[in-house]
Write a protein that holds these residues in place. Sequence first.
Motif, mmCIF file in Angstrom:
data_model
loop_
_atom_site.group_PDB
_atom_site.id
_atom_site.type_symbol
_atom_site.label_atom_id
_atom_site.label_comp_id
_atom_site.label_asym_id
_atom_site.label_seq_id
_atom_site.Cartn_x
_atom_site.Cartn_y
_atom_site.Cartn_z
ATOM 1 N N VAL A 1 0.851 -1.190 0.000
ATOM 2 C CA VAL A 1 0.000 0.000 0.000
ATOM 3 C C VAL A 1 0.886 1.239 0.000
ATOM 4 O O VAL A 1 1.731 1.387 0.879
ATOM 5 N N ILE A 2 0.691 2.121 -0.963
ATOM 6 C CA ILE A 2 1.461 3.359 -1.009
ATOM 7 C C ILE A 2 0.505 4.530 -1.240
ATOM 8 O O ILE A 2 -0.614 4.360 -1.729
ATOM 9 N N HIS A 3 0.936 5.715 -0.864
ATOM 10 C CA HIS A 3 0.205 6.932 -1.167
ATOM 11 C C HIS A 3 0.680 7.435 -2.524
ATOM 12 O O HIS A 3 1.884 7.532 -2.764
ATOM 13 N N VAL A 4 -0.245 7.749 -3.397
ATOM 14 C CA VAL A 4 0.131 8.253 -4.711
ATOM 15 C C VAL A 4 -0.625 9.531 -5.051
ATOM 16 O O VAL A 4 -1.693 9.798 -4.513
ATOM 17 N N LYS A 5 -0.032 10.301 -5.894
ATOM 18 C CA LYS A 5 -0.630 11.541 -6.382
ATOM 19 C C LYS A 5 -1.323 11.253 -7.717
ATOM 20 O O LYS A 5 -0.719 10.722 -8.654
ATOM 21 N N ILE A 6 -2.605 11.600 -7.804
ATOM 22 C CA ILE A 6 -3.363 11.388 -9.035
ATOM 23 C C ILE A 6 -2.933 12.410 -10.082
ATOM 24 O O ILE A 6 -2.867 13.614 -9.810
ATOM 25 N N LEU A 7 -2.646 11.927 -11.310
ATOM 26 C CA LEU A 7 -2.155 12.814 -12.369
ATOM 27 C C LEU A 7 -3.080 12.876 -13.581
ATOM 28 O O LEU A 7 -3.188 13.912 -14.228
ATOM 29 N N GLY A 8 -3.753 11.788 -13.881
ATOM 30 C CA GLY A 8 -4.615 11.754 -15.053
ATOM 31 C C GLY A 8 -5.234 10.382 -15.217
ATOM 32 O O GLY A 8 -5.122 9.527 -14.330
ATOM 33 N N ILE A 9 -5.863 10.151 -16.360
ATOM 34 C CA ILE A 9 -6.577 8.880 -16.556
ATOM 35 C C ILE A 9 -6.726 8.575 -18.034
ATOM 36 O O ILE A 9 -6.793 9.487 -18.876
ATOM 37 N N LEU A 10 -6.747 7.282 -18.350
ATOM 38 C CA LEU A 10 -6.932 6.788 -19.715
ATOM 39 C C LEU A 10 -8.149 5.880 -19.733
ATOM 40 O O LEU A 10 -8.332 5.064 -18.829
ATOM 41 N N ALA A 11 -8.978 6.008 -20.776
ATOM 42 C CA ALA A 11 -10.192 5.188 -20.875
ATOM 43 C C ALA A 11 -9.985 4.058 -21.877
ATOM 44 O O ALA A 11 -10.144 4.233 -23.084
ATOM 45 N N LEU A 12 -9.600 2.902 -21.369
ATOM 46 C CA LEU A 12 -9.475 1.706 -22.196
ATOM 47 C C LEU A 12 -10.855 1.081 -22.382
ATOM 48 O O LEU A 12 -11.634 0.995 -21.428
ATOM 49 N N ILE A 13 -11.147 0.658 -23.596
ATOM 50 C CA ILE A 13 -12.381 -0.076 -23.867
ATOM 51 C C ILE A 13 -11.981 -1.523 -24.106
ATOM 52 O O ILE A 13 -11.421 -1.881 -25.140
ATOM 53 N N ASP A 14 -12.235 -2.363 -23.104
ATOM 54 C CA ASP A 14 -11.794 -3.755 -23.133
ATOM 55 C C ASP A 14 -12.997 -4.656 -23.388
ATOM 56 O O ASP A 14 -13.838 -4.860 -22.509
ATOM 57 N N GLU A 15 -13.062 -5.178 -24.609
ATOM 58 C CA GLU A 15 -14.160 -6.058 -25.011
ATOM 59 C C GLU A 15 -15.516 -5.415 -24.713
ATOM 60 O O GLU A 15 -16.425 -6.062 -24.172
ATOM 61 N N GLY A 16 -15.632 -4.144 -25.043
ATOM 62 C CA GLY A 16 -16.897 -3.429 -24.915
ATOM 63 C C GLY A 16 -17.183 -2.866 -23.542
ATOM 64 O O GLY A 16 -18.258 -2.311 -23.309
ATOM 65 N N GLU A 17 -16.220 -2.973 -22.609
ATOM 66 C CA GLU A 17 -16.408 -2.469 -21.256
ATOM 67 C C GLU A 17 -15.427 -1.335 -20.953
ATOM 68 O O GLU A 17 -14.287 -1.347 -21.426
ATOM 69 N N THR A 18 -15.873 -0.370 -20.140
ATOM 70 C CA THR A 18 -14.996 0.719 -19.721
ATOM 71 C C THR A 18 -14.037 0.213 -18.661
ATOM 72 O O THR A 18 -14.452 -0.324 -17.638
ATOM 73 N N ASP A 19 -12.743 0.387 -18.898
ATOM 74 C CA ASP A 19 -11.702 -0.071 -17.975
ATOM 75 C C ASP A 19 -10.727 1.086 -17.741
ATOM 76 O O ASP A 19 -9.709 1.203 -18.407
ATOM 77 N N TRP A 20 -11.054 1.943 -16.777
ATOM 78 C CA TRP A 20 -10.251 3.137 -16.514
ATOM 79 C C TRP A 20 -8.854 2.773 -16.024
ATOM 80 O O TRP A 20 -8.690 1.847 -15.227
ATOM 81 N N LYS A 21 -7.856 3.531 -16.471
ATOM 82 C CA LYS A 21 -6.475 3.362 -16.040
ATOM 83 C C LYS A 21 -5.973 4.692 -15.476
ATOM 84 O O LYS A 21 -5.700 5.637 -16.231
#
Length: 315
Positions: free
Chosen positions: A164-184
């Motif tokens: 478990v680590i503390h991280v700073k949020i920087l951005g996000i990518l929207a992968l579409i995996d077999e028709g489903e939203t899979d945020w990265k």
Amino acid sequence: MPTSAAGGAGVRRGRAPGTAQQGARLQPTPCARCCRYCAQAGAGLLAPSPPLSGCRDRAHGQGRAAPWPCTARRSTASPTRAITASSSIATKEPLNPIKQDVKDGKLRYVANIFPHKGYIWNYGALPQTWEDPHQKDKGTDCCGDNDPIDVCEIGSKIFSRGEVIHVKILGILALIDEGETDWKLIAINVNDPEASKIHDIDDVKKYKPGYLEATLDWFRHYKVPEGKPENKFAFNGEFKNKAFALEVIKSTHECWKALLMKKCDRGTINCTNVQIRDSPFRCTEEEARSLVELVPTSLNKESNEEEQVWHFLDK
């Protein structure tokens, strides 16, 4: 795979049940009974998509599903950088341990696609989030993939599985995996030497040139060696900024609260937990320990056999 109002997140480590302080850093502890990293903290095992507090600077240990108070987060590490073993949170099992994926009866490894060796970041998940498979995202026009949000931690240190680590949020990518939203989510360990100068997605482009392009390339092709087509992305593969990412976190956190409070269809997800005070799925510490004791003690002899084959793709 989440600190202060500067914008951070964290990764989960294991800890022996019955120990005190939930908010402390947790040490990676492989469960001797099941060859998995069972996340354990505070009064007992962590809840589904573990209910770690979202803010480093606030009191811990209440175990409530409260909205995130700032841009600081914790994330749970499953696979780590340069490792090929594919691990995930087992959401269908009681207490949701982290375990290596199995496909066709064999342990699963991600392919080495030149020039990438295994995962190219510390890869984990953000606790207290859930991508609802029954709720269509307005931006992607696809429903969620029934998992917590994935986190790509881009710092210099390689973390252990389950840490478990503390991280700073920087951005996000929207992968579409077999028709489903899979945020990265794209994030960085708040203690990384470069964290003080990287605050948003444009800073990643400035200080780590080529990393986002490599990330897009990795997610586009990682299933191709399995005979599957290239993955697609919403927003034409554009990485959205921190503000956008925080809205996604907020939305998926609300879905997680509904899930733990039995206000939506949970499908096959096992919501047994010891931390969420008002959850109808909450169990006692003794019941949680009994569940762990029931896990087989045998270890898989193939667990250390990493994928060594390299794949070269025409791009």
